[in-house]
Write a protein that holds these residues in place. Sequence first.
Motif, PDB file in Angstrom:
ATOM      1  N   UNK A   1       0.848  -1.193   0.000  1.00  0.00           N
ATOM      2  CA  UNK A   1       0.000   0.000   0.000  1.00  0.00           C
ATOM      3  C   UNK A   1       0.884   1.243   0.000  1.00  0.00           C
ATOM      4  N   UNK A   2       0.558   2.176  -0.855  1.00  0.00           N
ATOM      5  CA  UNK A   2       1.314   3.424  -0.941  1.00  0.00           C
ATOM      6  C   UNK A   2       0.874   4.365   0.165  1.00  0.00           C
ATOM      7  N   UNK A   3       1.843   5.024   0.776  1.00  0.00           N
ATOM      8  CA  UNK A   3       1.548   6.078   1.746  1.00  0.00           C
ATOM      9  C   UNK A   3       1.845   7.430   1.120  1.00  0.00           C
ATOM     10  N   UNK A   4       0.975   8.373   1.366  1.00  0.00           N
ATOM     11  CA  UNK A   4       1.078   9.705   0.776  1.00  0.00           C
ATOM     12  C   UNK A   4       1.226  10.741   1.872  1.00  0.00           C
ATOM     13  N   UNK A   5       2.197  11.635   1.706  1.00  0.00           N
ATOM     14  CA  UNK A   5       2.424  12.698   2.682  1.00  0.00           C
ATOM     15  C   UNK A   5       2.504  14.028   1.946  1.00  0.00           C
ATOM     16  N   UNK A   6       1.511  14.865   2.201  1.00  0.00           N
ATOM     17  CA  UNK A   6       1.450  16.175   1.570  1.00  0.00           C
ATOM     18  C   UNK A   6       2.077  17.225   2.483  1.00  0.00           C
ATOM     19  N   UNK A   7       2.670  18.249   1.861  1.00  0.00           N
ATOM     20  CA  UNK A   7       3.269  19.345   2.614  1.00  0.00           C
ATOM     21  C   UNK A   7       3.305  20.596   1.759  1.00  0.00           C
ATOM     22  N   UNK A   8       3.630  21.719   2.396  1.00  0.00           N
ATOM     23  CA  UNK A   8       3.816  22.956   1.662  1.00  0.00           C
ATOM     24  C   UNK A   8       2.693  23.967   1.775  1.00  0.00           C
ATOM     25  N   UNK A   9       1.615  23.590   2.427  1.00  0.00           N
ATOM     26  CA  UNK A   9       0.515  24.524   2.581  1.00  0.00           C
ATOM     27  C   UNK A   9       0.847  25.646   3.551  1.00  0.00           C
ATOM     28  N   UNK A  10      -0.090  26.569   3.683  1.00  0.00           N
ATOM     29  CA  UNK A  10       0.114  27.681   4.596  1.00  0.00           C
ATOM     30  C   UNK A  10      -0.897  28.771   4.369  1.00  0.00           C
ATOM     31  N   UNK A  11      -0.640  29.890   5.012  1.00  0.00           N
ATOM     32  CA  UNK A  11      -1.494  31.075   4.897  1.00  0.00           C
ATOM     33  C   UNK A  11      -0.816  32.055   3.949  1.00  0.00           C
ATOM     34  N   UNK A  12      -1.551  32.513   2.960  1.00  0.00           N
ATOM     35  CA  UNK A  12      -1.003  33.433   1.968  1.00  0.00           C
ATOM     36  C   UNK A  12      -2.069  34.454   1.596  1.00  0.00           C
ATOM     37  N   UNK A  13      -1.631  35.612   1.180  1.00  0.00           N
ATOM     38  CA  UNK A  13      -2.563  36.655   0.755  1.00  0.00           C
ATOM     39  C   UNK A  13      -3.026  36.415  -0.678  1.00  0.00           C
ATOM     40  N   UNK A  14      -4.134  36.993  -1.020  1.00  0.00           N
ATOM     41  CA  UNK A  14      -4.628  36.929  -2.391  1.00  0.00           C
ATOM     42  C   UNK A  14      -3.539  37.385  -3.353  1.00  0.00           C
ATOM     43  N   UNK A  15      -3.352  36.602  -4.413  1.00  0.00           N
ATOM     44  CA  UNK A  15      -2.321  36.892  -5.386  1.00  0.00           C
ATOM     45  C   UNK A  15      -0.996  36.222  -5.108  1.00  0.00           C
ATOM     46  N   UNK A  16      -0.873  35.605  -3.952  1.00  0.00           N
ATOM     47  CA  UNK A  16       0.376  34.951  -3.580  1.00  0.00           C
ATOM     48  C   UNK A  16       0.538  33.585  -4.215  1.00  0.00           C
ATOM     49  N   UNK A  17       1.632  32.935  -3.851  1.00  0.00           N
ATOM     50  CA  UNK A  17       1.976  31.635  -4.426  1.00  0.00           C
ATOM     51  C   UNK A  17       2.370  30.652  -3.338  1.00  0.00           C
ATOM     52  N   UNK A  18       2.137  29.384  -3.628  1.00  0.00           N
ATOM     53  CA  UNK A  18       2.591  28.293  -2.783  1.00  0.00           C
ATOM     54  C   UNK A  18       2.978  27.127  -3.680  1.00  0.00           C
ATOM     55  N   UNK A  19       3.875  26.305  -3.174  1.00  0.00           N
ATOM     56  CA  UNK A  19       4.235  25.074  -3.875  1.00  0.00           C
ATOM     57  C   UNK A  19       4.006  23.894  -2.943  1.00  0.00           C
ATOM     58  N   UNK A  20       3.105  23.036  -3.334  1.00  0.00           N
ATOM     59  CA  UNK A  20       2.789  21.850  -2.551  1.00  0.00           C
ATOM     60  C   UNK A  20       3.605  20.667  -3.050  1.00  0.00           C
ATOM     61  N   UNK A  21       3.917  19.789  -2.109  1.00  0.00           N
ATOM     62  CA  UNK A  21       4.631  18.552  -2.442  1.00  0.00           C
ATOM     63  C   UNK A  21       3.859  17.366  -1.886  1.00  0.00           C
ATOM     64  N   UNK A  22       3.953  16.260  -2.581  1.00  0.00           N
ATOM     65  CA  UNK A  22       3.361  15.021  -2.116  1.00  0.00           C
ATOM     66  C   UNK A  22       4.375  13.914  -2.322  1.00  0.00           C
TER      67      UNK A  22
END
Length: 116
Positions: A1-22
């Motif tokens: 069974x594959x395990x998945x771990x997500x990261x990279x979220x957060x609080x950002x203002x409108x127009x901002x950027x984030x990069x998520x990883x899994x």
Amino acid sequence: QVQLVESGGGLVQTGGSLRLSCAASGSGFTITSMGWYRQAPGKQRELVARITSIGGSTNYADSVTGRFTISRDNAKNTVYLQMNSLKPEDTAVYYCNKGFSPTWNWGQGTQVTVSS
């Protein structure tokens, strides 16, 4: 069974950027299309972006087209979601799973909150 771990979220203002990883552990990642999904409070989980097993093809929900980019690194068993020009309506918990028939166990997700 594959395990998945997500990261990279957060609080950002409108127009901002984030990069998520899994990060995926276990076998099967490299031969499987992968997807990023999100679930906002009171709403059903929805597919945001999908990428084929070798990254040759991607597709996106209309609501994120032109702002989000999905990519993957099979050597690292990791799939990414670059999110630009974020809007308050992008606020949700983001998950990864198979791009079609997401039958792997869901990870804990990563919270993305976009303030107006």
